[in-house]
Design a protein around this motif. Structure first.
Motif, PDB file in Angstrom:
ATOM      1  N   MET A   1       0.838  -1.207   0.000  1.00 47.86           N
ATOM      2  CA  MET A   1       0.000   0.000   0.000  1.00 47.86           C
ATOM      3  C   MET A   1       0.876   1.262   0.000  1.00 47.86           C
ATOM      4  O   MET A   1       1.893   1.302   0.672  1.00 47.86           O
ATOM      5  N   PHE A   2       0.453   2.258  -0.766  1.00 49.48           N
ATOM      6  CA  PHE A   2       1.044   3.587  -0.602  1.00 49.48           C
ATOM      7  C   PHE A   2      -0.107   4.564  -0.369  1.00 49.48           C
ATOM      8  O   PHE A   2      -1.278   4.211  -0.531  1.00 49.48           O
ATOM      9  N   ILE A   3       0.253   5.751   0.063  1.00 51.71           N
ATOM     10  CA  ILE A   3      -0.773   6.740   0.387  1.00 51.71           C
ATOM     11  C   ILE A   3      -0.882   7.736  -0.754  1.00 51.71           C
ATOM     12  O   ILE A   3       0.124   8.327  -1.174  1.00 51.71           O
ATOM     13  N   PHE A   4      -2.077   7.873  -1.301  1.00 48.65           N
ATOM     14  CA  PHE A   4      -2.310   8.909  -2.304  1.00 48.65           C
ATOM     15  C   PHE A   4      -3.410   9.837  -1.791  1.00 48.65           C
ATOM     16  O   PHE A   4      -4.533   9.382  -1.551  1.00 48.65           O
ATOM     17  N   ASP A   5      -3.066  11.084  -1.586  1.00 45.42           N
ATOM     18  CA  ASP A   5      -4.070  12.057  -1.174  1.00 45.42           C
ATOM     19  C   ASP A   5      -4.837  11.554   0.062  1.00 45.42           C
ATOM     20  O   ASP A   5      -6.056  11.684   0.142  1.00 45.42           O
ATOM     21  N   GLY A   6      -4.128  10.906   0.980  1.00 48.00           N
ATOM     22  CA  GLY A   6      -4.749  10.432   2.211  1.00 48.00           C
ATOM     23  C   GLY A   6      -5.412   9.067   2.106  1.00 48.00           C
ATOM     24  O   GLY A   6      -5.921   8.543   3.092  1.00 48.00           O
ATOM     25  N   ARG A   7      -5.368   8.467   0.911  1.00 47.53           N
ATOM     26  CA  ARG A   7      -6.061   7.206   0.688  1.00 47.53           C
ATOM     27  C   ARG A   7      -5.032   6.089   0.462  1.00 47.53           C
ATOM     28  O   ARG A   7      -4.012   6.315  -0.178  1.00 47.53           O
ATOM     29  N   SER A   8      -5.307   4.892   0.995  1.00 50.42           N
ATOM     30  CA  SER A   8      -4.376   3.771   0.791  1.00 50.42           C
ATOM     31  C   SER A   8      -4.630   3.111  -0.562  1.00 50.42           C
ATOM     32  O   SER A   8      -5.762   2.755  -0.883  1.00 50.42           O
ATOM     33  N   ILE A   9      -3.573   2.962  -1.329  1.00 50.38           N
ATOM     34  CA  ILE A   9      -3.702   2.392  -2.682  1.00 50.38           C
ATOM     35  C   ILE A   9      -2.855   1.125  -2.758  1.00 50.38           C
ATOM     36  O   ILE A   9      -1.653   1.160  -2.447  1.00 50.38           O
ATOM     37  N   PRO A  10      -3.444   0.004  -3.175  1.00 46.31           N
ATOM     38  CA  PRO A  10      -2.643  -1.209  -3.324  1.00 46.31           C
ATOM     39  C   PRO A  10      -1.779  -1.178  -4.587  1.00 46.31           C
ATOM     40  O   PRO A  10      -2.106  -0.470  -5.546  1.00 46.31           O
ATOM     41  N   HIS A  11      -0.683  -1.918  -4.544  1.00 44.67           N
ATOM     42  CA  HIS A  11       0.157  -2.068  -5.741  1.00 44.67           C
ATOM     43  C   HIS A  11       0.801  -3.434  -5.670  1.00 44.67           C
ATOM     44  O   HIS A  11       0.785  -4.068  -4.609  1.00 44.67           O
ATOM     45  N   ASP A  12       1.369  -3.906  -6.785  1.00 44.85           N
ATOM     46  CA  ASP A  12       1.881  -5.282  -6.777  1.00 44.85           C
ATOM     47  C   ASP A  12       3.402  -5.352  -6.647  1.00 44.85           C
ATOM     48  O   ASP A  12       4.004  -6.410  -6.854  1.00 44.85           O
ATOM     49  N   GLY A  13       4.019  -4.226  -6.292  1.00 45.57           N
ATOM     50  CA  GLY A  13       5.464  -4.245  -6.078  1.00 45.57           C
ATOM     51  C   GLY A  13       6.280  -3.943  -7.319  1.00 45.57           C
ATOM     52  O   GLY A  13       7.456  -3.601  -7.235  1.00 45.57           O
ATOM     53  N   ARG A  14       5.662  -4.092  -8.479  1.00 43.31           N
ATOM     54  CA  ARG A  14       6.381  -3.830  -9.735  1.00 43.31           C
ATOM     55  C   ARG A  14       5.731  -2.696 -10.520  1.00 43.31           C
ATOM     56  O   ARG A  14       6.266  -2.220 -11.509  1.00 43.31           O
ATOM     57  N   GLN A  15       4.525  -2.292 -10.070  1.00 45.19           N
ATOM     58  CA  GLN A  15       3.731  -1.341 -10.848  1.00 45.19           C
ATOM     59  C   GLN A  15       4.216   0.101 -10.700  1.00 45.19           C
ATOM     60  O   GLN A  15       4.720   0.486  -9.653  1.00 45.19           O
ATOM     61  N   SER A  16       3.986   0.888 -11.743  1.00 40.64           N
ATOM     62  CA  SER A  16       4.223   2.318 -11.639  1.00 40.64           C
ATOM     63  C   SER A  16       3.107   2.932 -10.785  1.00 40.64           C
ATOM     64  O   SER A  16       2.028   2.343 -10.623  1.00 40.64           O
ATOM     65  N   VAL A  17       3.387   4.126 -10.270  1.00 38.28           N
ATOM     66  CA  VAL A  17       2.370   4.849  -9.506  1.00 38.28           C
ATOM     67  C   VAL A  17       1.125   5.056 -10.369  1.00 38.28           C
ATOM     68  O   VAL A  17      -0.005   4.851  -9.914  1.00 38.28           O
ATOM     69  N   ALA A  18       1.319   5.411 -11.628  1.00 34.99           N
ATOM     70  CA  ALA A  18       0.182   5.655 -12.520  1.00 34.99           C
ATOM     71  C   ALA A  18      -0.668   4.400 -12.688  1.00 34.99           C
ATOM     72  O   ALA A  18      -1.901   4.452 -12.632  1.00 34.99           O
ATOM     73  N   ALA A  19      -0.009   3.257 -12.881  1.00 31.01           N
ATOM     74  CA  ALA A  19      -0.741   2.011 -13.076  1.00 31.01           C
ATOM     75  C   ALA A  19      -1.549   1.658 -11.832  1.00 31.01           C
ATOM     76  O   ALA A  19      -2.716   1.254 -11.935  1.00 31.01           O
ATOM     77  N   ALA A  20      -0.941   1.833 -10.654  1.00 33.80           N
ATOM     78  CA  ALA A  20      -1.647   1.511  -9.410  1.00 33.80           C
ATOM     79  C   ALA A  20      -2.847   2.440  -9.221  1.00 33.80           C
ATOM     80  O   ALA A  20      -3.920   1.999  -8.799  1.00 33.80           O
ATOM     81  N   LEU A  21      -2.668   3.722  -9.537  1.00 30.03           N
ATOM     82  CA  LEU A  21      -3.777   4.675  -9.405  1.00 30.03           C
ATOM     83  C   LEU A  21      -4.907   4.313 -10.372  1.00 30.03           C
ATOM     84  O   LEU A  21      -6.083   4.287  -9.994  1.00 30.03           O
ATOM     85  N   LEU A  22      -4.560   4.012 -11.621  1.00 31.55           N
ATOM     86  CA  LEU A  22      -5.594   3.626 -12.602  1.00 31.55           C
ATOM     87  C   LEU A  22      -6.322   2.370 -12.141  1.00 31.55           C
ATOM     88  O   LEU A  22      -7.551   2.288 -12.228  1.00 31.55           O
ATOM     89  N   ALA A  23      -5.556   1.390 -11.630  1.00 34.93           N
ATOM     90  CA  ALA A  23      -6.171   0.146 -11.169  1.00 34.93           C
ATOM     91  C   ALA A  23      -7.121   0.406 -10.007  1.00 34.93           C
ATOM     92  O   ALA A  23      -8.081  -0.336  -9.798  1.00 34.93           O
TER      93      ALA A  23
END
Lengths: 84, 461
Positions: free
Chosen positions: A1-23
């Motif tokens: 998880m990373f924090i975007f604008d106060g919200r927790s966003i999942p990612h798969d460890g290899r994804q770009s920030v943009a890809a995780a946000l779109l997902a």
């Protein structure tokens, strides 16, 4: 998880920030300097600089190139506010 | 400071082929690449497990297997290149964020990015380039939208549409602005590249299976939405190439992938003073001789930078460049004479095919008519088509330089990579003359090729 604008966003460890946000269903994260228009991914390969975000306090990073890491704090970029 | 025999810029098909061919002949080779993994845009992948989704993966695996004999620098986007000849001959210093690499020869294999021309609404979130949609899918495992329209021109729209459909997106339609029936006029060139036609057939079959409608002579003429894309207007294009009045209809979607061919990344060549010219597809490309040498001694170019022609042509050009460089350095000849002449024959055939492709899929002439005065041309500096037109009409900005200085079009973050082609075309059109290579050069010159910090500059030698 990373924090975007106060919200927790999942990612798969290899994804770009943009890809995780779109997902996570987030389509835009920058508002432009002149018109305050929303922008997100356009070229997806680091050419257009439309997808800029602030990563851990460092502004204007290309979300399509930066690999998301757990604990990152990502902030949207409001360039109209920064100008005034 | 150690100097390599060869520094290759770009690890796509052309760069990899040049690097391994020269290394096989005993050259010390460094490959600099902006990406984290070799392969370029064509072999973009997340891991070896993605091999099944790529054509020619075996070719890539073969090149990568020969990789340990050279120095690969990933995540090494270059921001400056300089010529520093000495008594021995040409020498180049290539500056990246992490290091400066020196080489006696240079191969420019920087590839291309999508060419997009403006239309109303193209700056809405949800509108991406065709290559961007593909990169998100193949490089990131993400489908960028649920209900997708694919539009523009060229064969690349097909793999993008089938890839999205296979990954679960609903592809509402593929709208090709030109008429592929015109390939019939280029029978010789098409038959000469039979594998390309087979590839097109395979995509056609996958589109049928996924029930993806394909419409030729149809274009996306506007994108709609407030904060993000909610739909597009598509319209029929007449045989003469203009929008058919009254044919417009609305198509609901939350994603649009759009592309009008590719723009070669020629800034390294321009910075070094290599001769360029405007190719048949309207792109600025590097002029090369039979052995892939540019007009600047020691500098070679291969792949899309010499004219957009696809990965197979890029591979052939890369092998020829690596061969020529090894010979110019007095090394063992990597290619036997028979193999060299075979590659030259293939290069000729693939270039003919590329020329046919460019003839069938030009950037449609109608695009400037779609841009009302409010339509943005330069996305970074938010310069409208109206502002560009006004600069030419009222302020006598007759060329790229004038338009840039008066409107700031092309002076923002992307340095004209996205809008350069469109701004050059709009300026020339408004000035009442055809677009020229000088117009395009004005938007392709980037002495500093990446944004850098003062710390980068201070840390550089």
């Amino acid at each position: 998880m990373f924090i975007f604008d106060g919200r927790s966003i999942p990612h798969d460890g290899r994804q770009s920030v943009a890809a995780a946000l779109l997902a996570a269903g987030i389509r835009s994260w920058r508002s432009t300097r002149v018109e305050g228009r929303p922008r997100g991914v356009f070229c997806g390969i680091g050419v257009c600089f439309d997808c800029l975000v602030t990563v851990n306090g460092v502004p204007s990073q290309r979300a399509c190139l930066v690999v998301a890491r757990s604990g990152d704090v990502i902030e949207p970029q409001d360039e109209r506010r920064e100008r005034t | 400071m150690s100097t390599y025999d060869l520094v290759v810029i770009g690890a796509g098909p052309a760069g990899l082929a040049a690097a391994v061919t020269a290394a096989d002949a005993g050259c010390r080779v460094a490959v600099l690449d902006a990406g984290p993994r070799p392969g370029g845009q064509y072999w973009r992948h997340r891991s070896g497990a993605d091999a099944h989704s790529h054509t020619d993966w075996a070719v890539f695996a073969g090149l990568r297997a020969r990789f340990d004999q050279l120095h690969h620098h990933p995540d090494a986007a270059l921001w400056f290149v300089e010529s520093r000849p000495d008594d021995v001959g040409p020498q180049f210093a290539v500056h990246t964020h992490s290091t400066v690499v020196y080489g006696r020869r240079l191969v420019i294999a920087t590839g291309a990015h999508d060419r997009v021309v403006p239309f109303p609404g193209w700056d809405l979130p949800g509108v991406v380039t065709a290559g961007g949609a593909q990169a998100l899918l193949k490089g990131q495992g993400v489908v960028f939208a649920r209900r997708v329209v694919v539009g523009g021109t060229g064969p690349f729209l097909l793999p993008v549409a089938t890839g999205l459909a296979d990954a679960g997106a609903t592809v509402v339609g593929v709208y090709e602005a030109n008429d592929p029936v015109r390939y019939a006029r280029h029978v010789g060139a098409v038959l000469g590249a039979a594998s390309k036609s087979t590839e097109a057939g395979r995509y056609g079959w996958r589109m049928l299976r996924r029930r993806v409608p394909y419409r030729r002579r149809t274009a996306v003429v506007a994108a709609h939405g407030d904060e993000q894309l909610t739909g597009v207007t598509v319209a029929a294009i007449s045989p003469l190439g203009s929008v058919v009045p009254g044919s417009e209809r609305h198509v609901g979607c939350d994603g649009l992938a759009v592309g009008f061919g590719f723009t070669p990344q020629v800034e390294v060549a321009v910075a070094l003073g290599c001769e360029t010219f405007m190719d048949r597809d309207g792109s600025l490309v590097v002029r090369i001789g039979p052995d892939q040498a540019t007009s600047v001694p020691g500098v070679y170019a291969a792949g899309e930078v010499t004219g957009v022609g696809g990965a197979k042509l890029a591979l052939v050009e890369g092998h020829l460049a690596g061969d020529a460089i090894a010979r110019s350095l007095g090394r063992a000849e990597p290619l036997r004479a028979g193999e060299r002449s075979r590659l030259l024959r293939i290069r000729r055939r693939l270039r003919r095919f590329a020329a046919a492709l460019h003839a069938v899929h030009p950037v449609p002439a109608f695009w400037p008519d779609l841009c009302d005065d409010q339509t943005l041309v330069c996305r970074c500096e938010e310069v409208s088509a109206g502002a560009v037109r006004q600069a030419v009409r009222e302020l006598s900005a007759g060329d790229a330089r004038g338009t840039k200085l008066l409107t700031r079009a092309g002076m923002g973050w992307c340095q004209g990579r996205t809008c350069g082609y469109a701004t050059a075309c709009l300026t020339a059109r408004e000035a009442g003359r055809p677009v020229s290579s000088v117009d395009l050069q004005g938007h392709a010159s980037r002495t500093l090729m990446q944004p850098i910090t003062l710390a980068d500059l201070a840390g550089d030698d």
